[in-house]
Design an enzyme around this catalytic site. Sequence first.
Site, PDB file in Angstrom:
ATOM      1  N   SER A 145     -55.398  21.426  98.549  1.00 37.92           N
ATOM      2  CA  SER A 145     -54.857  22.774  98.668  1.00 37.92           C
ATOM      3  C   SER A 145     -54.136  23.078  97.374  1.00 37.92           C
ATOM      4  O   SER A 145     -53.764  22.166  96.622  1.00 37.92           O
ATOM      5  CB  SER A 145     -53.857  22.817  99.835  1.00 37.92           C
ATOM      6  OG  SER A 145     -53.016  23.958  99.768  1.00 37.92           O
ATOM      7  N   TYR A 158     -46.780  19.671 105.151  1.00 38.20           N
ATOM      8  CA  TYR A 158     -48.066  20.057 104.566  1.00 38.20           C
ATOM      9  C   TYR A 158     -48.089  19.782 103.061  1.00 38.20           C
ATOM     10  O   TYR A 158     -49.046  19.193 102.540  1.00 38.20           O
ATOM     11  CB  TYR A 158     -48.321  21.542 104.836  1.00 38.20           C
ATOM     12  CG  TYR A 158     -49.703  22.018 104.462  1.00 38.20           C
ATOM     13  CD1 TYR A 158     -50.772  21.821 105.325  1.00 38.20           C
ATOM     14  CD2 TYR A 158     -49.944  22.675 103.257  1.00 38.20           C
ATOM     15  CE1 TYR A 158     -52.050  22.259 104.996  1.00 38.20           C
ATOM     16  CE2 TYR A 158     -51.214  23.124 102.921  1.00 38.20           C
ATOM     17  CZ  TYR A 158     -52.258  22.914 103.801  1.00 38.20           C
ATOM     18  OH  TYR A 158     -53.518  23.350 103.465  1.00 38.20           O
TER      19      TYR A 158
END
Length: 262
Positions: A145, A158
Amino acid sequence: MTATMLKGKTAVITGSTSGIGLGIAHAMAEAGANIVLNGLGTAAENAQVVDEVARHGTKVAFGEANMMKPDEIAAMMAKMEADFGGVDILVNNAGIQHVAPIEDFPAAKWDAIIAINLSSSFHTIQAAVPGMKKRNWGRIINICSAHSLRASTHKAAYVAAKHGLAGLTKVVALELAKEGVTCNAVSPGFVWTPLVEAQLPDIAKAEGISIEEAKKKVLVRQPSGEFATVDQIGALAAFLASEPAAAITGANYSIDGGWTAQ
């Protein structure tokens, strides 16, 4: 990408019954790869996705495994190695998210995000590497990401998991550099998926703005002002799995409309 670029190869793609993972599955199947899907849908939903991907004309199976459970991951990988004669391509895409300030972040959510977004990739890689080394060929692609390179508030687990996955990518690439096996990361920014599309009306309603204004709000960090697409990510992943990408390893490819260039 030609229809035979990945012919004869088998790809296991975790978290692939929707969104980015499904886009990668379609791209690799279109390039000739056999596909092993994985996800947490109902039996009927999973069967429907298998049929959808199988329309490309390659063999498609569903790998039963909860990515929080190492024993289920190991069993899935061993079964697919046996059923297909080898797992040539591994795409670690499974992921979940939770947003909260650090002092309010539930410990159970932290544990689940680290397990699914990071530890599951360790377990799949560990299971796939012996066969890849034996065949002197393999491709490992970790879907990270923009948060593997940047941080955002309220996303402690995350961001930690994606930074960790980027680091794991480099270690695996170095360890396997002489084994004919590559390991790379793909780091999307904001991607147009059914989940994002479904969230926009809620954002618009909560903020008292239009859908178009909600899109702009979501894309504020993405200089292009456009979402990446699952097809674009699928094409990049399929290329990284191909023979022309044999010299690319340990890389982290941003596909984020310029987000991490800032």
